[in-house]
Design a protein around this motif. Structure first.
Motif, mmCIF file in Angstrom:
data_model
loop_
_atom_site.group_PDB
_atom_site.id
_atom_site.type_symbol
_atom_site.label_atom_id
_atom_site.label_comp_id
_atom_site.label_asym_id
_atom_site.label_seq_id
_atom_site.Cartn_x
_atom_site.Cartn_y
_atom_site.Cartn_z
ATOM 1 N N ASP A 153 -7.484 4.833 2.169
ATOM 2 C CA ASP A 153 -6.519 3.780 2.489
ATOM 3 C C ASP A 153 -7.231 2.751 3.361
ATOM 4 O O ASP A 153 -7.571 3.025 4.515
ATOM 5 C CB ASP A 153 -5.309 4.394 3.218
ATOM 6 C CG ASP A 153 -4.250 3.346 3.544
ATOM 7 O OD1 ASP A 153 -4.548 2.134 3.438
ATOM 8 O OD2 ASP A 153 -3.127 3.741 3.914
ATOM 9 N N MET A 211 -8.365 7.578 6.046
ATOM 10 C CA MET A 211 -8.492 6.174 6.478
ATOM 11 C C MET A 211 -9.852 6.055 7.177
ATOM 12 O O MET A 211 -9.944 6.179 8.397
ATOM 13 C CB MET A 211 -7.371 5.821 7.459
ATOM 14 C CG MET A 211 -6.027 5.701 6.796
ATOM 15 S SD MET A 211 -4.692 5.633 8.016
ATOM 16 C CE MET A 211 -4.533 7.356 8.435
ATOM 17 N N GLY A 258 -0.558 -6.390 3.749
ATOM 18 C CA GLY A 258 0.514 -6.131 4.723
ATOM 19 C C GLY A 258 0.068 -6.289 6.166
ATOM 20 O O GLY A 258 0.844 -6.725 7.016
ATOM 21 N N LYS A 259 -1.181 -5.911 6.465
ATOM 22 C CA LYS A 259 -1.640 -5.977 7.852
ATOM 23 C C LYS A 259 -2.513 -7.199 8.112
ATOM 24 O O LYS A 259 -2.689 -7.598 9.250
ATOM 25 C CB LYS A 259 -2.429 -4.710 8.205
ATOM 26 C CG LYS A 259 -1.587 -3.453 8.151
ATOM 27 C CD LYS A 259 -0.727 -3.291 9.382
ATOM 28 C CE LYS A 259 0.415 -2.357 9.134
ATOM 29 N NZ LYS A 259 0.738 -1.429 10.189
ATOM 30 N N ARG A 283 5.000 -8.313 -0.105
ATOM 31 C CA ARG A 283 4.893 -6.928 -0.554
ATOM 32 C C ARG A 283 3.883 -6.813 -1.708
ATOM 33 O O ARG A 283 4.269 -6.586 -2.864
ATOM 34 C CB ARG A 283 6.281 -6.390 -0.970
ATOM 35 C CG ARG A 283 7.331 -6.422 0.122
ATOM 36 C CD ARG A 283 6.914 -5.686 1.395
ATOM 37 N NE ARG A 283 6.520 -4.321 1.133
ATOM 38 C CZ ARG A 283 5.635 -3.653 1.891
ATOM 39 N NH1 ARG A 283 5.052 -4.223 2.927
ATOM 40 N NH2 ARG A 283 5.345 -2.416 1.589
ATOM 41 N N SER A 331 -4.134 -3.736 0.726
ATOM 42 C CA SER A 331 -2.871 -4.452 0.879
ATOM 43 C C SER A 331 -3.097 -5.693 1.724
ATOM 44 O O SER A 331 -4.091 -5.780 2.447
ATOM 45 C CB SER A 331 -1.892 -3.508 1.586
ATOM 46 O OG SER A 331 -0.875 -4.193 2.242
ATOM 47 N N TYR A 391 -1.286 8.505 9.399
ATOM 48 C CA TYR A 391 -0.224 7.514 9.204
ATOM 49 C C TYR A 391 0.995 8.255 8.626
ATOM 50 O O TYR A 391 0.905 8.832 7.538
ATOM 51 C CB TYR A 391 -0.785 6.440 8.248
ATOM 52 C CG TYR A 391 0.223 5.525 7.623
ATOM 53 C CD1 TYR A 391 1.067 4.751 8.405
ATOM 54 C CD2 TYR A 391 0.318 5.419 6.237
ATOM 55 C CE1 TYR A 391 1.986 3.904 7.815
ATOM 56 C CE2 TYR A 391 1.229 4.573 5.648
ATOM 57 C CZ TYR A 391 2.061 3.820 6.441
ATOM 58 O OH TYR A 391 2.977 2.990 5.863
ATOM 59 N N TYR A 399 -6.227 12.365 1.570
ATOM 60 C CA TYR A 399 -5.869 11.008 1.987
ATOM 61 C C TYR A 399 -6.608 10.701 3.292
ATOM 62 O O TYR A 399 -6.430 11.408 4.288
ATOM 63 C CB TYR A 399 -4.348 10.908 2.192
ATOM 64 C CG TYR A 399 -3.914 9.629 2.879
ATOM 65 C CD1 TYR A 399 -3.673 8.468 2.152
ATOM 66 C CD2 TYR A 399 -3.767 9.576 4.258
ATOM 67 C CE1 TYR A 399 -3.300 7.286 2.785
ATOM 68 C CE2 TYR A 399 -3.394 8.407 4.907
ATOM 69 C CZ TYR A 399 -3.160 7.272 4.167
ATOM 70 O OH TYR A 399 -2.789 6.100 4.794
ATOM 71 N N ASN A 439 -5.745 4.910 11.458
ATOM 72 C CA ASN A 439 -4.452 4.761 12.134
ATOM 73 C C ASN A 439 -3.943 6.158 12.467
ATOM 74 O O ASN A 439 -3.721 6.944 11.546
ATOM 75 C CB ASN A 439 -3.477 4.039 11.166
ATOM 76 C CG ASN A 439 -2.109 3.791 11.776
ATOM 77 O OD1 ASN A 439 -1.856 4.114 12.932
ATOM 78 N ND2 ASN A 439 -1.218 3.212 10.974
ATOM 79 N N ALA A 490 0.824 -1.205 0.000
ATOM 80 C CA ALA A 490 0.000 0.000 0.000
ATOM 81 C C ALA A 490 0.862 1.261 0.000
ATOM 82 O O ALA A 490 0.477 2.280 -0.572
ATOM 83 C CB ALA A 490 -0.911 -0.007 1.231
ATOM 84 N N GLN A 491 2.023 1.196 0.636
ATOM 85 C CA GLN A 491 2.867 2.386 0.682
ATOM 86 C C GLN A 491 3.282 2.809 -0.732
ATOM 87 O O GLN A 491 3.265 3.982 -1.081
ATOM 88 C CB GLN A 491 4.110 2.115 1.547
ATOM 89 C CG GLN A 491 5.011 3.314 1.738
ATOM 90 C CD GLN A 491 4.276 4.485 2.379
ATOM 91 O OE1 GLN A 491 3.423 4.285 3.243
ATOM 92 N NE2 GLN A 491 4.579 5.698 1.954
ATOM 93 N N THR A 508 -6.068 -0.334 4.074
ATOM 94 C CA THR A 508 -5.110 -1.376 4.470
ATOM 95 C C THR A 508 -5.546 -2.098 5.747
ATOM 96 O O THR A 508 -5.318 -3.292 5.900
ATOM 97 C CB THR A 508 -3.726 -0.714 4.677
ATOM 98 O OG1 THR A 508 -3.363 -0.084 3.462
ATOM 99 C CG2 THR A 508 -2.666 -1.707 5.062
ATOM 100 N N ILE A 567 0.349 4.514 -2.373
ATOM 101 C CA ILE A 567 0.129 5.901 -1.925
ATOM 102 C C ILE A 567 1.151 6.821 -2.598
ATOM 103 O O ILE A 567 0.820 7.900 -3.100
ATOM 104 C CB ILE A 567 0.265 6.002 -0.381
ATOM 105 C CG1 ILE A 567 -0.808 5.154 0.312
ATOM 106 C CG2 ILE A 567 0.191 7.448 0.085
ATOM 107 C CD1 ILE A 567 -0.529 4.865 1.788
HETATM 108 C C1 LIG Z 1 -2.711 2.890 7.165
HETATM 109 C C2 LIG Z 1 -1.575 2.196 6.486
HETATM 110 N N1 LIG Z 1 -1.453 2.288 5.156
HETATM 111 C C3 LIG Z 1 -0.444 1.693 4.510
HETATM 112 C C4 LIG Z 1 0.503 0.966 5.181
HETATM 113 C C5 LIG Z 1 1.614 0.326 4.412
HETATM 114 O O1 LIG Z 1 1.202 -0.921 3.997
HETATM 115 P P1 LIG Z 1 2.106 -1.888 3.099
HETATM 116 O O2 LIG Z 1 2.893 -2.729 4.039
HETATM 117 O O3 LIG Z 1 1.134 -2.673 2.304
HETATM 118 O O4 LIG Z 1 2.980 -1.028 2.247
HETATM 119 C C6 LIG Z 1 0.410 0.829 6.568
HETATM 120 C C7 LIG Z 1 1.427 0.087 7.297
HETATM 121 O O5 LIG Z 1 1.731 0.395 8.427
HETATM 122 C C8 LIG Z 1 -0.652 1.474 7.240
HETATM 123 O O6 LIG Z 1 -0.770 1.416 8.564
#
Ligand SMILES: Cc1ncc(COP(=O)(O)O)c(C=O)c1O
Length: 486
Positions: free
Chosen positions: A283, A250, A319-320, A327, A317, A197, A248, A255, A172-173, A285, A176
């Motif tokens: 976002d 959430m 990722g979480k 990735r 993503s 975030y 942007y 977060n 996700a990073q 995620t 973004i």
């Molecule tokens: C709100 C949010 N967006 C994006 C990310 C990044 O995610 P990714 O690991 O998929 O790049 C995080 C990771 O901490 C997050 O907390």
């Protein structure tokens, strides 16, 4: 490395409410040290000249000199003839143990270890690889089976989606950052939640955006819980008055606060963005880590006015939900934007690894079961942390959170940076509240993750307890420091 000048004005804004404790020069030293440790002042940044900073902050030159001297002695500043004082990080930070060494807990990372059984899925995914080996392997948009699986998941969640609306990214990073580069022109305004975030505002700043913060208020002790949440008037006015290129947000399990935006508010905010031509990035995620939220919501984009297609982009993503080491993330947007993003991508990277995509393609169909398993772990962690904090810190206000991975605790006094520093000496790395704001605010807050095991949570809370004790032994005067500086 190229150094960059930090103006006195920019440093003042990063410092925020720094006059919190001890002598003024010690407080200034501490705050700059935390900013450097948190990466908010990047290494090789040139600090403003002492005279300039003292004038800006209304301090005596001696106070600023003393703070700079202490930074130099602690290894956070190097002075080079002719080029001023540059921020650096000590090789072995004084009084601290290296984060890499055993026994250090890193609560800066709010993330779970890998989903149990992930290695088996990865082994199975290898058997899917041969059918891709004829291709070049450079994949800027995503393999068809994964784009389809992601689109199907949105559709199952109530947002009909075509695979052509999906672009797979390296987390996700990456999504973004790519969106920021494509949607923001240098000097354009971008809305950002406050707190937020941190890597999102970093990506927007790097793309040249001028950030417009909009408050997200945590529920405060003794206050009506209904005042918590997004400052809707502020958000809509910011859209109308500053005409931002993007915002942007959430909207689910924000977060760091863990709050979710009510459905009617989603509709109003999206309607305002559509009228103004502002693209809102949702976002999501963390959005599916729902422990026990009383209401259920559709994906944010489902609340857009009928027929308005371009005003909302979703980011997701694994990722979480599955593992940060996988990735893989994605963007859901209208096709013309997907095409632009794909075209812009090659200057930065040449595609998402195929093997990671194959693993995720196998997992997405099982998301309901995966999420049930993950949220049970999070429920136990949240309940355990809440109990441990209530016992150790009865005066802190720990809000009720219904999902996500963190809680945003109100410490009752503006000591978050000091607590964060003291915690490092107790073996706990935890970012101070101001890390989550763009202007140095949030000294009263601390983000604490609940995605760790009971042992780690207990060790973390115990370390915070020792750090808090050490602050109590050196109480923070309530007076404003300007008063004692001559
Ligand atoms: C709100 C949010 N967006 C994006 C990310 C990044 O995610 P990714 O690991 O998929 O790049 C995080 C990771 O901490 C997050 O907390």
């Amino acid at each position: 490395m190229v150094d960059s000048q930090l103006s006195a004005r920019a440093l003042e804004s990063l410092l925020g409410d720094w006059r919190g404790g001890g002598n003024a020069y010690v407080a200034l030293f501490d705050r700059i040290r935390v900013l450097a440790l948190d990466g908010r002042i990047p290494t090789d940044s040139r600090l403003p000249a002492e005279r300039e900073l003292s004038a800006r902050l209304g301090l005596s030159r001696t106070t600023v000199s003393a703070a700079y001297r202490q930074l130099r002695e602690a290894g956070f500043l190097v002075s080079q003839r002719g080029s001023g004082s540059l921020i650096t990080l000590p090789v072995t930070p004084t009084g601290l143990v290296s984060v890499a060494s055993a026994g250090i807990l890193d609560f800066g990372k709010a993330t779970m270890s890998a989903l149990p059984g992930l290695a088996d899925v990865a082994a199975l995914a290898v058997s899917d690889l041969p059918r891709h080996l004829e291709s070049s392997g450079f994949d800027p948009v995503g393999i068809p089976e994964l784009r389809l699986a992601i689109a199907d998941r949105y559709t199952a969640r109530g947002l009909p989606t075509d695979p052509q609306q999906i672009m797979v990214t390296i987390g996700a990073q990456h999504a973004i950052s790519l969106l920021a580069h494509v949607l923001v022109g240098r000097g354009d305004r971008a809305l950002i939640e406050s707190p937020t975030y941190p890597h999102a505002y970093e990506a927007l700043r790097e793309a040249g955006a001028r950030l417009v913060p909009v408050s997200v208020t945590p529920a405060m002790l003794g206050e009506d819980e209904s005042v918590a949440g997004w400052d809707e008037d502020g958000l809509i006015q910011a859209i109308q008055r500053s005409n931002p290129a993007l915002g942007y947000l959430m909207p689910d399990f924000h977060n760091p606060t863990g709050l979710s935006m009510p459905a009617a508010q989603r509709e109003r905010v999206l309607a305002a963005a559509t009228r103004q031509g502002t693209v809102l990035i949702a976002d999501e995620t963390i959005a599916e880590l729902n422990i026990d939220r009383p209401e259920s919501f559709l994906p944010f984009a489902a609340y857009a006015p009928a027929g308005s297609t371009g005003s909302v982009v979703s980011v997701g993503s694994v990722g979480k939900t599955v593992w940060g080491g996988l990735r893989v993330g994605w963007i859901r947007a209208e096709r013309p934007l997907i095409r632009k993003l794909v075209a812009a991508r090659s200057a930065r990277d040449l595609g998402t690894p195929i093997i990671d995509q194959l693993i995720v393609a196998r997992l997405l169909g099982d998301m309901p079961a995966i999420l049930a398993e993950r949220t049970e772990v999070l429920r136990a962690g949240r309940d355990h942390l809440t109990q441990a904090l209530a016992t150790q810190f009865p005066d802190w206000h720990v809000p009720e959170v219904h999902g996500g991975i963190t809680t945003w605790v109100n410490l009752g006094s503006p000591v978050s940076s000091q607590l964060s520093l003291a915690a490092r000496s107790q073996g706990l790395v935890i970012p101070a509240g101001p890390r989550f704001g763009i202007d140095g605010a949030f000294e009263r807050f601390l983000r604490i993750p609940f995605c760790y095991g009971f042992d780690e949570i207990d060790r973390g809370v115990a370390a915070l307890g020792r750090a808090w004790e050490s602050l109590l032994r050196h109480p923070v005067p309530e007076t404003d420091y300007l008063a004692d500086v001559v």
